[in-house]
Design a protein around this motif. Structure first.
Motif, PDB file in Angstrom:
ATOM      1  N   GLN A  10       0.839  -1.208   0.000  1.00 50.81           N
ATOM      2  CA  GLN A  10       0.000   0.000   0.000  1.00 50.81           C
ATOM      3  C   GLN A  10       0.871   1.254   0.000  1.00 50.81           C
ATOM      4  O   GLN A  10       0.575   2.217  -0.716  1.00 50.81           O
ATOM      5  N   ARG A  11       1.940   1.260   0.767  1.00 48.77           N
ATOM      6  CA  ARG A  11       2.865   2.411   0.756  1.00 48.77           C
ATOM      7  C   ARG A  11       3.516   2.563  -0.614  1.00 48.77           C
ATOM      8  O   ARG A  11       3.685   3.679  -1.111  1.00 48.77           O
ATOM      9  N   LEU A  12       3.878   1.432  -1.230  1.00 44.18           N
ATOM     10  CA  LEU A  12       4.467   1.467  -2.568  1.00 44.18           C
ATOM     11  C   LEU A  12       3.520   2.148  -3.551  1.00 44.18           C
ATOM     12  O   LEU A  12       3.935   2.955  -4.381  1.00 44.18           O
ATOM     13  N   PHE A  13       2.230   1.829  -3.453  1.00 41.11           N
ATOM     14  CA  PHE A  13       1.243   2.393  -4.364  1.00 41.11           C
ATOM     15  C   PHE A  13       0.950   3.865  -4.087  1.00 41.11           C
ATOM     16  O   PHE A  13       0.201   4.494  -4.822  1.00 41.11           O
ATOM     17  N   GLN A  14       1.566   4.412  -3.067  1.00 40.72           N
ATOM     18  CA  GLN A  14       1.448   5.843  -2.796  1.00 40.72           C
ATOM     19  C   GLN A  14       2.694   6.600  -3.240  1.00 40.72           C
ATOM     20  O   GLN A  14       2.816   7.797  -3.024  1.00 40.72           O
ATOM     21  N   SER A  15       3.604   5.899  -3.908  1.00 42.25           N
ATOM     22  CA  SER A  15       4.870   6.491  -4.352  1.00 42.25           C
ATOM     23  C   SER A  15       4.819   6.865  -5.834  1.00 42.25           C
ATOM     24  O   SER A  15       4.765   5.993  -6.697  1.00 42.25           O
ATOM     25  N   GLU A  16       4.837   8.139  -6.098  1.00 46.83           N
ATOM     26  CA  GLU A  16       4.870   8.596  -7.494  1.00 46.83           C
ATOM     27  C   GLU A  16       6.124   8.084  -8.192  1.00 46.83           C
ATOM     28  O   GLU A  16       6.092   7.752  -9.376  1.00 46.83           O
ATOM     29  N   GLU A  17       7.220   8.014  -7.461  1.00 45.28           N
ATOM     30  CA  GLU A  17       8.481   7.541  -8.053  1.00 45.28           C
ATOM     31  C   GLU A  17       8.366   6.101  -8.543  1.00 45.28           C
ATOM     32  O   GLU A  17       8.934   5.745  -9.579  1.00 45.28           O
ATOM     33  N   PHE A  18       7.655   5.254  -7.798  1.00 49.32           N
ATOM     34  CA  PHE A  18       7.457   3.876  -8.237  1.00 49.32           C
ATOM     35  C   PHE A  18       6.735   3.843  -9.584  1.00 49.32           C
ATOM     36  O   PHE A  18       7.135   3.132 -10.504  1.00 49.32           O
ATOM     37  N   PHE A  19       5.679   4.621  -9.731  1.00 51.75           N
ATOM     38  CA  PHE A  19       4.912   4.613 -10.973  1.00 51.75           C
ATOM     39  C   PHE A  19       5.706   5.187 -12.142  1.00 51.75           C
ATOM     40  O   PHE A  19       5.579   4.732 -13.276  1.00 51.75           O
ATOM     41  N   LYS A  20       6.560   6.158 -11.860  1.00 46.32           N
ATOM     42  CA  LYS A  20       7.438   6.687 -12.912  1.00 46.32           C
ATOM     43  C   LYS A  20       8.466   5.636 -13.315  1.00 46.32           C
ATOM     44  O   LYS A  20       8.733   5.440 -14.505  1.00 46.32           O
ATOM     45  N   ALA A  21       9.026   4.949 -12.343  1.00 45.89           N
ATOM     46  CA  ALA A  21      10.020   3.901 -12.641  1.00 45.89           C
ATOM     47  C   ALA A  21       9.370   2.736 -13.374  1.00 45.89           C
ATOM     48  O   ALA A  21       9.969   2.140 -14.269  1.00 45.89           O
ATOM     49  N   ARG A  22       8.138   2.424 -13.021  1.00 43.94           N
ATOM     50  CA  ARG A  22       7.417   1.340 -13.688  1.00 43.94           C
ATOM     51  C   ARG A  22       7.244   1.642 -15.170  1.00 43.94           C
ATOM     52  O   ARG A  22       7.326   0.759 -16.011  1.00 43.94           O
ATOM     53  N   ALA A  23       7.033   2.895 -15.502  1.00 44.62           N
ATOM     54  CA  ALA A  23       6.839   3.276 -16.906  1.00 44.62           C
ATOM     55  C   ALA A  23       8.156   3.312 -17.675  1.00 44.62           C
ATOM     56  O   ALA A  23       8.167   3.177 -18.899  1.00 44.62           O
ATOM     57  N   ALA A  24       9.261   3.479 -16.967  1.00 44.00           N
ATOM     58  CA  ALA A  24      10.569   3.493 -17.637  1.00 44.00           C
ATOM     59  C   ALA A  24      10.791   2.135 -18.295  1.00 44.00           C
ATOM     60  O   ALA A  24      10.425   1.099 -17.760  1.00 44.00           O
ATOM     61  N   GLY A  25      11.360   2.149 -19.442  1.00 38.84           N
ATOM     62  CA  GLY A  25      11.579   0.904 -20.172  1.00 38.84           C
ATOM     63  C   GLY A  25      10.451   0.579 -21.122  1.00 38.84           C
ATOM     64  O   GLY A  25      10.544  -0.331 -21.935  1.00 38.84           O
ATOM     65  N   SER A  26       9.371   1.320 -21.033  1.00 38.91           N
ATOM     66  CA  SER A  26       8.276   1.157 -21.987  1.00 38.91           C
ATOM     67  C   SER A  26       8.404   2.256 -23.039  1.00 38.91           C
ATOM     68  O   SER A  26       9.174   3.197 -22.863  1.00 38.91           O
ATOM     69  N   PRO A  27       7.651   2.162 -24.110  1.00 41.26           N
ATOM     70  CA  PRO A  27       7.727   3.237 -25.110  1.00 41.26           C
ATOM     71  C   PRO A  27       7.052   4.531 -24.652  1.00 41.26           C
ATOM     72  O   PRO A  27       7.127   5.535 -25.325  1.00 41.26           O
ATOM     73  N   ALA A  28       6.429   4.505 -23.480  1.00 43.33           N
ATOM     74  CA  ALA A  28       5.720   5.688 -22.983  1.00 43.33           C
ATOM     75  C   ALA A  28       6.661   6.605 -22.210  1.00 43.33           C
ATOM     76  O   ALA A  28       7.533   6.145 -21.486  1.00 43.33           O
ATOM     77  N   SER A  29       6.473   7.899 -22.391  1.00 44.16           N
ATOM     78  CA  SER A  29       7.168   8.873 -21.545  1.00 44.16           C
ATOM     79  C   SER A  29       6.119   9.485 -20.622  1.00 44.16           C
ATOM     80  O   SER A  29       5.079   9.970 -21.078  1.00 44.16           O
ATOM     81  N   VAL A  30       6.384   9.420 -19.331  1.00 41.73           N
ATOM     82  CA  VAL A  30       5.422   9.878 -18.331  1.00 41.73           C
ATOM     83  C   VAL A  30       5.393  11.398 -18.295  1.00 41.73           C
ATOM     84  O   VAL A  30       6.426  12.048 -18.165  1.00 41.73           O
ATOM     85  N   GLU A  31       4.209  11.933 -18.418  1.00 41.65           N
ATOM     86  CA  GLU A  31       4.002  13.379 -18.305  1.00 41.65           C
ATOM     87  C   GLU A  31       3.746  13.757 -16.848  1.00 41.65           C
ATOM     88  O   GLU A  31       4.251  14.757 -16.368  1.00 41.65           O
ATOM     89  N   SER A  32       2.929  12.936 -16.160  1.00 41.84           N
ATOM     90  CA  SER A  32       2.631  13.221 -14.757  1.00 41.84           C
ATOM     91  C   SER A  32       2.093  11.976 -14.069  1.00 41.84           C
ATOM     92  O   SER A  32       1.541  11.086 -14.717  1.00 41.84           O
ATOM     93  N   VAL A  33       2.294  11.945 -12.762  1.00 40.32           N
ATOM     94  CA  VAL A  33       1.712  10.913 -11.905  1.00 40.32           C
ATOM     95  C   VAL A  33       1.086  11.649 -10.732  1.00 40.32           C
ATOM     96  O   VAL A  33       1.730  12.483 -10.089  1.00 40.32           O
ATOM     97  N   HIS A  34      -0.179  11.341 -10.477  1.00 43.40           N
ATOM     98  CA  HIS A  34      -0.881  11.973  -9.359  1.00 43.40           C
ATOM     99  C   HIS A  34      -1.421  10.865  -8.463  1.00 43.40           C
ATOM    100  O   HIS A  34      -2.178  10.009  -8.921  1.00 43.40           O
TER     101      HIS A  34
END
Length: 161
Positions: free
Chosen positions: A17-41
């Motif tokens: 649950q704490r992990l799912f409150q981390s914007e950094e985790f979601f940004k890192a999860r997107a790294a390596g995909s063809p997507a570039s993250v604009e924002s995580v809220h």
């Protein structure tokens, strides 16, 4: 087309649950995909965690048959992923919206605590509304779902250790 996948997080439910409150985790999860993250809220409410990720994908990196290319915008595709986790019953919903594409993705998930880990089971539906080749494109996209889950598991393991 229906799909199913699972992600195993090597930690207890409170840590996930704490992990799912981390914007950094979601940004890192997107790294390596063809997507570039604009924002995580991230919104952590009393009984719910809601994460909205806005990303862009360069249309040139999408490997599609020429007949399907005409359905893709010439520049970038805007994607919004909304993940909601009801922390009371440990269920969730995932919605993916791709602007200007004839695609819909929705899924439900359950977070199941097992020994010293949490398994997230995801059951979803992916629909590509393109005449003649829609089913083939769905099959191609669903094949990517397990790769996405494996990548999430790797990233989560780095954050939870």
């Amino acid at each position: 087309m229906d799909f199913h996948t699972s992600v195993c997080y090597p930690a207890n439910l409170a840590a996930v649950q704490r992990l799912f409150q981390s914007e950094e985790f979601f940004k890192a999860r997107a790294a390596g995909s063809p997507a570039s993250v604009e924002s995580v809220h991230v919104e952590a409410l009393i009984s719910e965690i809601r994460v909205t990720t806005k990303a862009r994908i360069d249309a040139a990196v999408i490997d599609l048959p020429p007949v399907a290319q005409r359905f893709i915008p010439s520049s970038r595709i805007e994607i919004t992923i909304t993940e909601t986790w009801n922390t009371t019953d440990n269920t969730g919903v995932i919605q993916v919206h791709a602007d200007s594409l004839p695609v819909s993705v929705s899924a439900t998930c359950a977070f199941i605590e097992e020994d010293k880990a949490v398994r997230r089971d995801v059951n979803g539906k992916l629909k590509v509304n393109v005449p003649i080749i829609g089913r083939k494109l769905e099959q191609k996209a669903v094949a990517e779902v397990s790769k996405i889950a494996e990548h999430e598991q790797e990233i989560a393991s780095q954050y939870l250790v």
